[in-house]
Design a protein around this motif. Structure first.
Motif, PDB file in Angstrom:
ATOM      1  N   GLY A 172       0.787  -1.219   0.000  1.00 51.16           N
ATOM      2  CA  GLY A 172       0.000   0.000   0.000  1.00 51.16           C
ATOM      3  C   GLY A 172       0.820   1.270   0.000  1.00 51.16           C
ATOM      4  N   LEU A 173       0.089   2.381   0.029  1.00 56.19           N
ATOM      5  CA  LEU A 173       0.673   3.710  -0.113  1.00 56.19           C
ATOM      6  C   LEU A 173       1.777   3.980   0.897  1.00 56.19           C
ATOM      7  CD1 LEU A 173       0.687   6.611  -1.244  1.00 56.19           C
ATOM      8  CD2 LEU A 173      -1.254   7.118   0.256  1.00 56.19           C
ATOM      9  N   GLY A 174       1.601   3.596   2.131  1.00 58.59           N
ATOM     10  CA  GLY A 174       2.573   3.877   3.185  1.00 58.59           C
ATOM     11  C   GLY A 174       1.887   3.713   4.520  1.00 58.59           C
ATOM     12  N   HIS A 175       2.140   4.649   5.452  1.00 61.03           N
ATOM     13  CA  HIS A 175       1.395   4.608   6.707  1.00 61.03           C
ATOM     14  C   HIS A 175       0.937   5.998   7.105  1.00 61.03           C
ATOM     15  CE1 HIS A 175       5.444   5.163   8.939  1.00 61.03           C
ATOM     16  NE2 HIS A 175       4.721   6.201   9.303  1.00 61.03           N
ATOM     17  N   VAL A 176      -0.052   6.031   7.996  1.00 56.49           N
ATOM     18  CA  VAL A 176      -0.571   7.281   8.537  1.00 56.49           C
ATOM     19  C   VAL A 176      -0.507   7.205  10.056  1.00 56.49           C
ATOM     20  CG1 VAL A 176      -2.048   7.924   6.606  1.00 56.49           C
ATOM     21  CG2 VAL A 176      -2.931   6.364   8.340  1.00 56.49           C
ATOM     22  N   VAL A 177      -0.338   8.370  10.685  1.00 53.67           N
ATOM     23  CA  VAL A 177      -0.249   8.448  12.139  1.00 53.67           C
ATOM     24  C   VAL A 177      -1.268   9.456  12.651  1.00 53.67           C
ATOM     25  CG1 VAL A 177       1.217   9.010  14.111  1.00 53.67           C
ATOM     26  CG2 VAL A 177       2.184   7.793  12.149  1.00 53.67           C
ATOM     27  N   PHE A 178      -2.087   9.020  13.601  1.00 55.35           N
ATOM     28  CA  PHE A 178      -3.117   9.863  14.191  1.00 55.35           C
ATOM     29  C   PHE A 178      -2.865  10.054  15.678  1.00 55.35           C
ATOM     30  CE2 PHE A 178      -5.562   7.467  10.855  1.00 55.35           C
ATOM     31  CZ  PHE A 178      -5.784   8.546  10.002  1.00 55.35           C
ATOM     32  N   MET A 179      -2.980  11.296  16.147  1.00 55.78           N
ATOM     33  CA  MET A 179      -3.136  11.528  17.582  1.00 55.78           C
ATOM     34  C   MET A 179      -4.619  11.437  17.881  1.00 55.78           C
ATOM     35  SD  MET A 179      -2.063  14.804  19.979  1.00 55.78           S
ATOM     36  CE  MET A 179      -0.326  14.351  20.039  1.00 55.78           C
ATOM     37  N   THR A 180      -4.967  10.839  19.024  1.00 51.86           N
ATOM     38  CA  THR A 180      -6.376  10.606  19.328  1.00 51.86           C
ATOM     39  C   THR A 180      -6.680  10.809  20.800  1.00 51.86           C
ATOM     40  OG1 THR A 180      -8.152   8.949  19.296  1.00 51.86           O
ATOM     41  CG2 THR A 180      -5.906   8.126  19.546  1.00 51.86           C
ATOM     42  N   THR A 181      -7.859  11.323  21.064  1.00 53.57           N
ATOM     43  CA  THR A 181      -8.337  11.468  22.444  1.00 53.57           C
ATOM     44  C   THR A 181      -9.085  10.225  22.910  1.00 53.57           C
ATOM     45  OG1 THR A 181     -10.423  12.476  21.714  1.00 53.57           O
ATOM     46  CG2 THR A 181      -8.586  13.974  22.141  1.00 53.57           C
ATOM     47  N   VAL A 182      -9.322   9.291  21.994  1.00 53.14           N
ATOM     48  CA  VAL A 182     -10.111   8.088  22.317  1.00 53.14           C
ATOM     49  C   VAL A 182      -9.337   6.850  21.864  1.00 53.14           C
ATOM     50  CG1 VAL A 182     -12.398   9.151  22.378  1.00 53.14           C
ATOM     51  CG2 VAL A 182     -11.433   8.501  20.176  1.00 53.14           C
ATOM     52  N   LEU A 183      -8.185   6.634  22.453  1.00 55.02           N
ATOM     53  CA  LEU A 183      -7.299   5.556  22.028  1.00 55.02           C
ATOM     54  C   LEU A 183      -7.979   4.191  22.069  1.00 55.02           C
ATOM     55  CD1 LEU A 183      -4.484   4.546  21.196  1.00 55.02           C
ATOM     56  CD2 LEU A 183      -3.928   4.375  23.632  1.00 55.02           C
ATOM     57  N   ASP A 184      -8.649   3.860  23.145  1.00 51.67           N
ATOM     58  CA  ASP A 184      -9.257   2.537  23.265  1.00 51.67           C
ATOM     59  C   ASP A 184     -10.279   2.289  22.162  1.00 51.67           C
ATOM     60  OD1 ASP A 184      -7.725   2.030  25.481  1.00 51.67           O
ATOM     61  OD2 ASP A 184      -9.297   2.492  26.934  1.00 51.67           O
ATOM     62  N   GLU A 185     -11.094   3.299  21.876  1.00 48.90           N
ATOM     63  CA  GLU A 185     -12.087   3.157  20.811  1.00 48.90           C
ATOM     64  C   GLU A 185     -11.427   3.000  19.443  1.00 48.90           C
ATOM     65  OE1 GLU A 185     -12.160   5.307  23.249  1.00 48.90           O
ATOM     66  OE2 GLU A 185     -14.196   5.671  23.979  1.00 48.90           O
ATOM     67  N   MET A 186     -10.342   3.736  19.227  1.00 51.78           N
ATOM     68  CA  MET A 186      -9.620   3.631  17.953  1.00 51.78           C
ATOM     69  C   MET A 186      -8.985   2.254  17.794  1.00 51.78           C
ATOM     70  SD  MET A 186      -9.656   6.435  15.966  1.00 51.78           S
ATOM     71  CE  MET A 186      -8.087   6.908  15.220  1.00 51.78           C
ATOM     72  N   LEU A 187      -8.392   1.737  18.857  1.00 48.20           N
ATOM     73  CA  LEU A 187      -7.792   0.404  18.795  1.00 48.20           C
ATOM     74  C   LEU A 187      -8.848  -0.657  18.504  1.00 48.20           C
ATOM     75  CD1 LEU A 187      -5.300   0.624  21.800  1.00 48.20           C
ATOM     76  CD2 LEU A 187      -4.696   0.439  19.374  1.00 48.20           C
ATOM     77  N   GLU A 188      -9.998  -0.528  19.126  1.00 50.85           N
ATOM     78  CA  GLU A 188     -11.075  -1.486  18.894  1.00 50.85           C
ATOM     79  C   GLU A 188     -11.591  -1.385  17.463  1.00 50.85           C
ATOM     80  OE1 GLU A 188     -15.508  -2.625  20.677  1.00 50.85           O
ATOM     81  OE2 GLU A 188     -14.231  -1.167  21.719  1.00 50.85           O
ATOM     82  N   PHE A 189     -11.735  -0.158  16.969  1.00 51.70           N
ATOM     83  CA  PHE A 189     -12.243   0.070  15.615  1.00 51.70           C
ATOM     84  C   PHE A 189     -11.306  -0.528  14.573  1.00 51.70           C
ATOM     85  CE2 PHE A 189     -12.356   2.660  11.746  1.00 51.70           C
ATOM     86  CZ  PHE A 189     -13.707   2.665  11.438  1.00 51.70           C
TER      87      PHE A 189
END
Length: 290
Positions: A141-158
């Motif tokens: 794929g294209l590469g990778h993306v990095v997000f800062m998040t206020t809802v880490l647990d929800e993002m990991l689950e998603f």
């Protein structure tokens, strides 16, 4: 079934010519389509990997994830519906613009606009805008993306629901010992990284090239043009990428590197935790005056 790879990215910019000069003259991207309202950039044999839209304000617009097939997309849609996600089917015009067979739109828990698609179209061989050995994309794929998040647990689950698996962790000393999580969906060490923080922000896109000379050449060109280098040349601890970071005309950063390691044997891979981001380098800002 799970996501196969990060397939494409869309971003907003005030000045399309600035993006064209940045992407082509410095990094070697090929212009495949250009108009007053958008700029499409090719990085490999796919029709295009990046679309830059003229807008009043800069920023990310959408992130396209490859489901691999029509059945793969249907499977992911069903899983997201069970989670109660609000999905919208992409229009025929949107599919044509992205050069895919079909897509579905959904926001992740941090509000990042995702497009999950299948059937990304290919074209003639990639022709870089400047001499280079090309981009390391293919099935990873294209590469990778990095997000800062206020809802880490929800993002990991998603993203876990979408089939991404943990690669490793890094303790971010510069961010109050926050633990960055790196996830993969193919042999690329990570296709997305998540960093807990006080804001929901897209930090950077990584593009990997096939040779160190291409990284060094781009580094010289960035410096010669006095473009803001946000992190100097360095080598990361976890994926071993030799890279540098610069600020794009869309506001987010772009990591440009080579020699990233891969996860070729899932069963043999050990998930570890690193206490430093880089072995050396990656100091910023390099050009604070620009």
């Amino acid at each position: 079934m799970s996501l196969r790879a990060l397939g494409y990215l869309g971003a907003n910019a005030v000045d399309l010519k600035e993006w064209k000069d940045y992407a082509c003259d410095v990094f070697g991207a090929q212009v495949i389509d250009e108009g007053p309202d958008q700029l499409k950039l090719r990085l490999d044999d796919k029709h295009h990997r990046m679309t830059i839209y003229k807008a009043d304000a800069p920023g990310p617009r959408y992130f396209g994830w490859d489901a691999g097939s029509r059945a793969g997309l249907a499977n992911i849609v069903e899983r997201l519906k069970r989670r109660g996600c609000d999905l919208a089917e992409g229009t025929a015009q949107e599919s044509d613009d992205r050069q895919v067979m079909g897509l579905v739109k959904v926001n992740d828990p941090s509000g990042n606009a995702l497009e999950i698609f299948y059937g990304q179209r290919s074209g003639y061989p990639f022709q870089p805008a400047r001499p280079m050995a090309g981009f390391r994309i293919g099935d990873m794929g294209l590469g990778h993306v990095v997000f800062m998040t206020t809802v880490l647990d929800e993002m990991l689950e998603f993203y876990g629901e979408l089939g991404l698996r943990m690669s490793d962790y890094i303790i971010m000393r510069a961010f109050g010992d926050a633990k960055a999580h790196f996830l993969h969906c193919n042999p690329r060490h990570h296709s997305v990284a998540l960093v807990p923080g006080p804001y929901n922000v897209f930090h950077h896109l990584m593009l990997e090239v096939n040779g160190l000379d291409d990284v060094g050449t781009a580094y010289d060109l960035i410096n010669a043009r006095k473009i803001n280098i946000t992190q100097t040349l360095g080598k990361h601890t976890n994926d071993h990428m030799i890279s540098f970071y610069s600020q794009t005309p869309s506001g987010f950063e772009l990591e440009y590197g080579c020699n990233g390691r891969t996860i070729d044997d899932e069963d043999a891979w050990n998930i570890v935790e690193y206490d430093a981001v880089s072995y050396w380098g990656h100091i910023g800002p390099a050009n604070p005056a620009h």
